[in-house]
Design a protein around this motif. Sequence first.
Motif, PDB file in Angstrom:
ATOM      1  N   LEU A   1       0.899  -1.266  -0.101  1.00 22.70           N
ATOM      2  CA  LEU A   1      -0.137   0.018  -0.003  1.00 22.70           C
ATOM      3  C   LEU A   1       0.958   1.163  -0.100  1.00 22.70           C
ATOM      4  N   GLU A   2       1.935   1.325   0.796  1.00 22.86           N
ATOM      5  CA  GLU A   2       2.887   2.578   0.883  1.00 22.86           C
ATOM      6  C   GLU A   2       3.417   2.865  -0.507  1.00 22.86           C
ATOM      7  N   VAL A   3       3.832   1.845  -1.282  1.00 27.74           N
ATOM      8  CA  VAL A   3       4.221   2.021  -2.649  1.00 27.74           C
ATOM      9  C   VAL A   3       3.085   2.769  -3.584  1.00 27.74           C
ATOM     10  N   GLU A   4       2.053   1.963  -3.469  1.00 31.02           N
ATOM     11  CA  GLU A   4       0.764   2.298  -4.240  1.00 31.02           C
ATOM     12  C   GLU A   4       0.285   3.810  -4.054  1.00 31.02           C
ATOM     13  N   SER A   5       0.187   3.897  -2.453  1.00 26.34           N
ATOM     14  CA  SER A   5      -0.217   5.141  -2.194  1.00 26.34           C
ATOM     15  C   SER A   5       0.630   6.460  -2.500  1.00 26.34           C
ATOM     16  N   ARG A   6       1.987   6.103  -2.375  1.00 26.09           N
ATOM     17  CA  ARG A   6       2.879   7.012  -2.614  1.00 26.09           C
ATOM     18  C   ARG A   6       2.880   7.680  -3.874  1.00 26.09           C
ATOM     19  N   ASP A   7       2.828   6.882  -4.900  1.00 23.41           N
ATOM     20  CA  ASP A   7       2.685   7.038  -6.380  1.00 23.41           C
ATOM     21  C   ASP A   7       1.280   7.798  -6.597  1.00 23.41           C
ATOM     22  N   PHE A   8       0.330   7.514  -5.846  1.00 25.09           N
ATOM     23  CA  PHE A   8      -1.033   8.456  -6.113  1.00 25.09           C
ATOM     24  C   PHE A   8      -0.697   9.780  -5.591  1.00 25.09           C
ATOM     25  N   VAL A   9      -0.244   9.869  -4.451  1.00 21.68           N
ATOM     26  CA  VAL A   9       0.071  11.170  -3.745  1.00 21.68           C
ATOM     27  C   VAL A   9       0.815  12.139  -4.585  1.00 21.68           C
ATOM     28  N   GLN A  10       2.053  11.532  -5.118  1.00 24.20           N
ATOM     29  CA  GLN A  10       2.989  12.425  -5.724  1.00 24.20           C
ATOM     30  C   GLN A  10       2.132  13.164  -6.839  1.00 24.20           C
ATOM     31  N   GLN A  11       1.283  12.169  -7.511  1.00 22.81           N
ATOM     32  CA  GLN A  11       0.648  12.703  -8.589  1.00 22.81           C
ATOM     33  C   GLN A  11      -0.536  13.676  -8.474  1.00 22.81           C
TER      34      GLN A  11
ATOM     35  N   SER B   1      -6.723   9.919   2.538  1.00 19.64           N
ATOM     36  CA  SER B   1      -6.368  10.993   1.603  1.00 19.64           C
ATOM     37  C   SER B   1      -5.360  10.398   0.437  1.00 19.64           C
ATOM     38  N   SER B   2      -5.359   8.939   0.211  1.00 22.19           N
ATOM     39  CA  SER B   2      -4.419   8.397  -0.402  1.00 22.19           C
ATOM     40  C   SER B   2      -5.022   7.143  -1.292  1.00 22.19           C
ATOM     41  N   SER B   3      -6.498   7.203  -1.033  1.00 23.66           N
ATOM     42  CA  SER B   3      -7.018   5.958  -1.666  1.00 23.66           C
ATOM     43  C   SER B   3      -8.479   6.328  -1.985  1.00 23.66           C
ATOM     44  N   ALA B   4      -9.184   5.286  -2.640  1.00 24.07           N
ATOM     45  CA  ALA B   4     -10.862   5.577  -2.989  1.00 24.07           C
ATOM     46  C   ALA B   4     -11.547   4.553  -2.729  1.00 24.07           C
ATOM     47  N   ARG B   5     -12.895   4.779  -2.760  1.00 22.55           N
ATOM     48  CA  ARG B   5     -13.772   3.537  -2.646  1.00 22.55           C
ATOM     49  C   ARG B   5     -14.841   3.748  -3.615  1.00 22.55           C
ATOM     50  N   ARG B   6     -15.757   2.893  -3.884  1.00 27.84           N
ATOM     51  CA  ARG B   6     -16.969   3.104  -4.956  1.00 27.84           C
ATOM     52  C   ARG B   6     -17.966   3.610  -4.302  1.00 27.84           C
ATOM     53  N   ASN B   7     -18.709   4.619  -4.793  1.00 25.77           N
ATOM     54  CA  ASN B   7     -20.108   5.110  -4.433  1.00 25.77           C
ATOM     55  C   ASN B   7     -21.212   4.386  -4.611  1.00 25.77           C
ATOM     56  N   LYS B   8     -22.291   4.865  -4.550  1.00 28.72           N
ATOM     57  CA  LYS B   8     -23.657   4.048  -4.837  1.00 28.72           C
ATOM     58  C   LYS B   8     -23.726   3.811  -6.498  1.00 28.72           C
ATOM     59  N   GLN B   9     -23.191   4.651  -7.330  1.00 34.17           N
ATOM     60  CA  GLN B   9     -23.273   4.717  -8.639  1.00 34.17           C
ATOM     61  C   GLN B   9     -22.038   3.860  -9.211  1.00 34.17           C
ATOM     62  N   GLY B  10     -21.380   3.177  -8.400  1.00 32.92           N
ATOM     63  CA  GLY B  10     -20.025   2.636  -8.855  1.00 32.92           C
ATOM     64  C   GLY B  10     -18.883   3.148  -9.182  1.00 32.92           C
ATOM     65  N   GLU B  11     -18.976   4.569  -9.055  1.00 34.51           N
ATOM     66  CA  GLU B  11     -17.856   5.557  -9.324  1.00 34.51           C
ATOM     67  C   GLU B  11     -16.673   5.638  -8.371  1.00 34.51           C
ATOM     68  N   LYS B  12     -15.510   5.651  -8.664  1.00 37.67           N
ATOM     69  CA  LYS B  12     -14.425   6.058  -7.721  1.00 37.67           C
ATOM     70  C   LYS B  12     -14.789   7.370  -6.908  1.00 37.67           C
ATOM     71  N   GLU B  13     -14.737   7.241  -5.664  1.00 35.64           N
ATOM     72  CA  GLU B  13     -14.708   8.419  -5.053  1.00 35.64           C
ATOM     73  C   GLU B  13     -13.478   8.409  -3.782  1.00 35.64           C
ATOM     74  N   LEU B  14     -12.728   9.718  -3.789  1.00 33.11           N
ATOM     75  CA  LEU B  14     -11.574   9.604  -2.980  1.00 33.11           C
ATOM     76  C   LEU B  14     -11.996   9.785  -1.390  1.00 33.11           C
ATOM     77  N   ILE B  15     -11.234   9.145  -0.939  1.00 32.25           N
ATOM     78  CA  ILE B  15     -11.623   8.947   0.922  1.00 32.25           C
ATOM     79  C   ILE B  15     -10.592  10.181   1.540  1.00 32.25           C
ATOM     80  N   LEU B  16     -11.428  11.197   1.748  1.00 34.80           N
ATOM     81  CA  LEU B  16     -10.789  12.216   2.669  1.00 34.80           C
ATOM     82  C   LEU B  16     -11.665  13.233   3.549  1.00 34.80           C
TER      83      LEU B  16
ATOM     84  N   VAL C   1      -5.416   4.601  -8.160  1.00 36.53           N
ATOM     85  CA  VAL C   1      -5.599   5.126  -6.990  1.00 36.53           C
ATOM     86  C   VAL C   1      -5.715   3.717  -6.343  1.00 36.53           C
ATOM     87  N   PRO C   2      -5.096   3.671  -5.025  1.00 32.78           N
ATOM     88  CA  PRO C   2      -5.416   2.437  -4.287  1.00 32.78           C
ATOM     89  C   PRO C   2      -6.896   2.519  -4.026  1.00 32.78           C
ATOM     90  N   MET C   3      -7.437   1.059  -4.092  1.00 30.18           N
ATOM     91  CA  MET C   3      -8.691   1.035  -3.619  1.00 30.18           C
ATOM     92  C   MET C   3      -8.837   0.489  -2.140  1.00 30.18           C
TER      93      MET C   3
END
Length: 199
Positions: free
Chosen positions: A17-27, A110-125, A150-152
């Motif tokens: 997770l650290e590797v994946e989230s670091r890449d996301f946060v940088q971008q 702040s470095s991952s997402a979940r899926r909302n009721k519509q199935g779309e990715k939304e950031l967790i922050l 983004v990490p799920m």
Amino acid sequence: MKLSEKSQAVLEVFRELEVESRDFVQQAGLSCVVGCGKCCANPKVPASPLEFLPFALELYENGAIESNLRMLDSLGSEGFCLLYRPTSEDGSKGFCSQHTHRGLICRLFSSSARRNKQGEKELILCKVLKEAKPEAFAKASAAIKHELQVPMASTYYSKLADIDAFLTETYPINQAIRIAIELVLRYKFYEESETLEDY
């Protein structure tokens, strides 16, 4: 799987997770507001005992497990996270004293997402971050629906459940830490008892 093996498996999940989230946060240009501790001061933050198994084992190895149990007792059921060190009177500012041993939700926030009721990715922050970095939030929210990886959160919760589904039951964070500590104490007690029987 032994407790120590479960602990190593948890650390592997966290490293991934650290590797994946670091890449996301940088971008994305998103990270928690420096010095903010509003989440950490919330005694109801959900966590599982499995997440804190590596922390509990390290406490045992360092001879600090009993003192941390006493600290949990002093914090009570409405106290902030055992790992949190507030620097403001209301607890809204502070820092994590055990960043390498923080819980999964702390790593995902702040470095991952979940899926909302519509199935779309939304950031967790949180609201604080959305208000502090509105442009980065809007840009990242749009980008994760297309090209930005983004990490799920669900992926990493599943990875922990694969290690031990029973120990991934969630509790308020300090209760989860206490269960992990008590589990290690029982494990070490029986481990030492078996060693003595060999002599």
